[in-house]
Design an enzyme around this catalytic site. Structure first.
Site, mmCIF file in Angstrom:
data_model
loop_
_atom_site.group_PDB
_atom_site.id
_atom_site.type_symbol
_atom_site.label_atom_id
_atom_site.label_comp_id
_atom_site.label_asym_id
_atom_site.label_seq_id
_atom_site.Cartn_x
_atom_site.Cartn_y
_atom_site.Cartn_z
ATOM 1 N N GLU A 170 -10.216 4.285 3.163
ATOM 2 C CA GLU A 170 -9.189 4.584 2.612
ATOM 3 C C GLU A 170 -9.795 4.394 1.034
ATOM 4 O O GLU A 170 -9.550 3.358 1.246
ATOM 5 C CB GLU A 170 -7.710 4.170 2.556
ATOM 6 C CG GLU A 170 -7.959 4.654 4.635
ATOM 7 C CD GLU A 170 -6.116 5.334 4.664
ATOM 8 O OE1 GLU A 170 -5.590 4.276 3.685
ATOM 9 O OE2 GLU A 170 -5.527 5.732 5.305
ATOM 10 N N GLN B 257 -4.039 2.146 15.138
ATOM 11 C CA GLN B 257 -3.073 2.372 13.962
ATOM 12 C C GLN B 257 -2.385 3.779 14.895
ATOM 13 O O GLN B 257 -0.894 3.455 14.779
ATOM 14 C CB GLN B 257 -3.392 2.776 13.297
ATOM 15 C CG GLN B 257 -2.855 3.390 11.769
ATOM 16 C CD GLN B 257 -2.744 4.420 10.599
ATOM 17 O OE1 GLN B 257 -4.371 3.865 10.030
ATOM 18 N NE2 GLN B 257 -2.140 4.824 9.798
ATOM 19 N N ASP C 137 -8.905 0.538 1.918
ATOM 20 C CA ASP C 137 -8.078 0.046 2.916
ATOM 21 C C ASP C 137 -8.648 1.003 4.536
ATOM 22 O O ASP C 137 -8.710 1.484 4.886
ATOM 23 C CB ASP C 137 -6.816 0.766 2.590
ATOM 24 C CG ASP C 137 -6.139 0.233 3.406
ATOM 25 O OD1 ASP C 137 -5.776 -1.092 4.997
ATOM 26 O OD2 ASP C 137 -5.009 1.122 3.544
ATOM 27 N N LYS D 167 -4.737 -1.802 10.358
ATOM 28 C CA LYS D 167 -4.861 -2.161 8.773
ATOM 29 C C LYS D 167 -4.815 -3.165 7.842
ATOM 30 O O LYS D 167 -5.947 -3.663 7.115
ATOM 31 C CB LYS D 167 -3.304 -1.654 7.703
ATOM 32 C CG LYS D 167 -3.412 -0.092 8.343
ATOM 33 C CD LYS D 167 -4.035 0.850 7.180
ATOM 34 C CE LYS D 167 -3.909 1.952 7.022
ATOM 35 N NZ LYS D 167 -4.314 2.973 6.550
ATOM 36 N N HIS E 235 -4.145 14.182 0.242
ATOM 37 C CA HIS E 235 -3.879 13.470 1.342
ATOM 38 C C HIS E 235 -2.805 13.344 2.526
ATOM 39 O O HIS E 235 -2.806 13.764 3.226
ATOM 40 C CB HIS E 235 -4.289 11.895 1.175
ATOM 41 C CG HIS E 235 -4.179 10.827 2.263
ATOM 42 N ND1 HIS E 235 -4.934 10.672 3.287
ATOM 43 C CD2 HIS E 235 -3.445 9.606 2.510
ATOM 44 C CE1 HIS E 235 -4.999 10.078 3.765
ATOM 45 N NE2 HIS E 235 -4.196 9.195 3.534
ATOM 46 N N GLU F 294 -9.491 12.739 7.115
ATOM 47 C CA GLU F 294 -9.485 14.150 6.379
ATOM 48 C C GLU F 294 -11.294 14.557 6.325
ATOM 49 O O GLU F 294 -11.009 16.405 6.831
ATOM 50 C CB GLU F 294 -9.304 13.856 5.008
ATOM 51 C CG GLU F 294 -7.377 13.685 5.370
ATOM 52 C CD GLU F 294 -7.659 12.731 3.157
ATOM 53 O OE1 GLU F 294 -6.762 14.091 3.202
ATOM 54 O OE2 GLU F 294 -7.832 11.903 3.525
ATOM 55 N N GLU G 281 -9.133 3.955 -2.192
ATOM 56 C CA GLU G 281 -7.544 4.074 -3.213
ATOM 57 C C GLU G 281 -8.265 3.227 -4.996
ATOM 58 O O GLU G 281 -9.230 2.894 -4.560
ATOM 59 C CB GLU G 281 -6.892 3.127 -2.875
ATOM 60 C CG GLU G 281 -6.439 3.764 -1.367
ATOM 61 C CD GLU G 281 -4.760 3.062 -0.469
ATOM 62 O OE1 GLU G 281 -4.205 2.246 -1.539
ATOM 63 O OE2 GLU G 281 -4.707 3.211 0.916
ATOM 64 N N THR H 186 -9.111 -5.362 4.190
ATOM 65 C CA THR H 186 -8.824 -4.881 2.650
ATOM 66 C C THR H 186 -10.067 -5.447 1.498
ATOM 67 O O THR H 186 -9.949 -6.246 1.202
ATOM 68 C CB THR H 186 -7.421 -4.658 2.114
ATOM 69 O OG1 THR H 186 -6.855 -4.245 3.400
ATOM 70 C CG2 THR H 186 -7.405 -3.467 1.201
ATOM 71 N N ASP I 14 0.889 -1.321 -0.114
ATOM 72 C CA ASP I 14 0.602 -0.158 -0.060
ATOM 73 C C ASP I 14 0.890 1.020 0.456
ATOM 74 O O ASP I 14 1.618 1.246 0.349
ATOM 75 C CB ASP I 14 -0.939 -0.274 1.229
ATOM 76 C CG ASP I 14 -2.363 1.007 0.907
ATOM 77 O OD1 ASP I 14 -2.338 1.296 -0.355
ATOM 78 O OD2 ASP I 14 -2.644 1.202 2.299
ATOM 79 N N ARG J 295 -7.833 3.575 13.178
ATOM 80 C CA ARG J 295 -7.200 4.698 13.307
ATOM 81 C C ARG J 295 -6.212 4.726 14.602
ATOM 82 O O ARG J 295 -5.543 5.399 14.954
ATOM 83 C CB ARG J 295 -8.438 6.358 13.004
ATOM 84 C CG ARG J 295 -8.461 6.544 11.511
ATOM 85 C CD ARG J 295 -7.081 6.242 10.630
ATOM 86 N NE ARG J 295 -7.555 6.742 9.390
ATOM 87 C CZ ARG J 295 -7.133 6.643 8.161
ATOM 88 N NH1 ARG J 295 -5.470 6.157 8.276
ATOM 89 N NH2 ARG J 295 -7.265 6.739 7.005
HETATM 90 CA CA CA Z 1 -3.708 3.006 2.682
#
Ligand code: CA
Length: 407
Positions: A192, A233, A226, A246, A126, A351, A194, A250, A119, A230
């Site tokens: 996320e 993490q 993904d 993570k 970002h 975000e 992606e 996925t 990844d 948080r």
């Molecule tokens: Ca990611």
């Protein structure tokens, strides 16, 4: 008009036109006599074209795309050309129609065996947003960011196909102000948005893949979510990086859109300053004009533009092999969260809600900082197609299930 009564078998405005033709793995729950036989299909209009009876090649009767992917670019291109011929020349309508199966009546599966999973972190917007959130008084980008596409190796075995439930992970987190961690279900579960790249032809150990060989190795693209805890993490990733925050899941979309279908979506890519080192210098335009949409419980919360990514997928492959790391069929690499410059283009909740301080308001009036149990996140994307229409990458969706009791 039934889709199969016209040729090509594509309703007006369908994003699964003959300029798209993404590959996937499907089975038919009915009739039971088919035994759930998994095989390769191509999406066209409202149908799946069953390739195994049309092509006298065992690789299309396989339960994954692996064998087809390994055959390489000439095979990919030749197959696509033949499918296009079968679906556009009225001469073949009678022979091909019986092998068009309504997509609503098939089950889609993980399209390939995920070999290794990497990844990246390739969106300037970002990376800048995350830097501003976590290091408000410092330069948002770390010193290496403009010199190489930052990435990490993830967990291939927990890549799942769209629709697979996502169980809320439990783990260690340290609440704000606390000195010691606690254990429990994540309370900051995020997404996320992606784009994932699927390697068809691998490369030997010790041999870097030159940037210009990108399309000889990568077959196509998928959408990728993904899922990210948080709080887990933040506590665990000092100093090494993403791990259990993570690796619980996925999700990827079931249709792999060939690079060849994206010819009209190729754009030059964002200017890079400073100029990258020679092995990362672009030789062809491989930025892709993909318009992504992220919906949370049906409310569109973001529209990230993939064309704004700083590092492009050819650069990602060149970088991940520059040390001589080998690649193999089924390798998957994600672009990193796609965020554009506008606040409405941010590809993660951290975000969009600015670390939970500005909750989103959904269509039903409820608010969200992070995901709640029962929430469903669906990402989709479209791109310009060679025939002037827009094609779709399909969608990747997942619903959050409650955390399991801790042993
Ligand atoms: Ca990611």
């Amino acid at each position: 008009m039934n889709a199969v009564d016209r040729w090509p078998p594509v309703p007006d405005g369908s994003p699964f036109g003959v300029a798209n033709l993404p590959f996937g793995i499907f089975s038919q729950p009915e009739p039971a006599a088919r035994g759930g036989f998994r095989r390769i299909g191509v999406a066209v209009g409202d149908n799946v074209l069953d390739l195994s009876p049309l092509f006298g090649d065992d690789c299309f009767a396989a339960p994954t795309l692996d064998g087809f992917l390994a055959r390489g670019r000439r095979m990919w291109s030749g197959t696509r050309a033949r499918i296009t011929e079968l679906l556009t020349d009225p001469h073949y309508q009678g022979a091909v129609s019986p092998h068009l199966l309504p997509r609503s009546e098939v089950v889609l599966h993980l399209p390939f065996t995920v070999a290794d999973y990497v990844d990246f972190y390739c969106s300037l917007d970002h990376a800048s947003n995350v830097g501003r959130i976590f290091r408000p008084d410092a330069e948002p980008l770390l010193p290496n960011w403009r010199h190489l596409p930052v990435g990490y190796h993830g967990r291939a075995g927990t890549v799942v196909v769209s629709g697979t439930p996502v169980v809320r992970p439990s783990g260690q987190r340290r609440p704000p102000g606390a000195e010691t961690p606690m254990f429990g279900p994540s309370v900051r579960l995020d997404i996320e948005a992606e784009v994932g790249f699927v390697v068809g032809v691998g490369s030997p150990l010790g041999e870097p893949v030159p940037i210009e060989a990108f399309a000889d190795h990568v077959f196509g693209v998928v959408l990728l979510n993904d899922w990210s805890a948080r709080d887990i993490q933040a506590w665990e990733s000092q100093p090494l990086g993403p791990f259990l925050g993570k690796s619980f899941a996925t999700s990827i979309s079931p249709w792999v859109v060939p690079l060849e279908a994206l010819a009209a979506a190729r754009v030059k890519g964002r200017a890079q300053d400073p100029a990258p080192l020679p092995y990362l210098r672009r030789t062809e335009p491989w930025a892709l004009d993909l318009s992504i949409e992220v919906a949370l419980n049906g409310t569109v919360v973001s529209r990230p533009p993939f064309a704004t990514m700083y590092w492009t997928p050819d650069q990602m492959l060149a970088h991940l092999t520059v040390n001589g790391a080998s690649t193999r069929t089924g390798d998957l690499y994600g672009s990193g969260t796609v965020s554009g410059p506008d606040p409405s283009q941010r590809g993660s909740l951290i975000e969009l809600t600015w670390n939970g301080t500005e909750p989103l308001v959904l269509a039903d009036g409820s608010t969200r900082s992070f995901l709640e149990d029962g929430d469903t996140v669906t990402m989709s994307a479209t791109a310009p197609a060679a025939d002037g229409t827009r094609l779709t990458l399909g969608e990747v969706t997942g619903t959050i299930h409650p955390a399991r009791p801790t042993p």
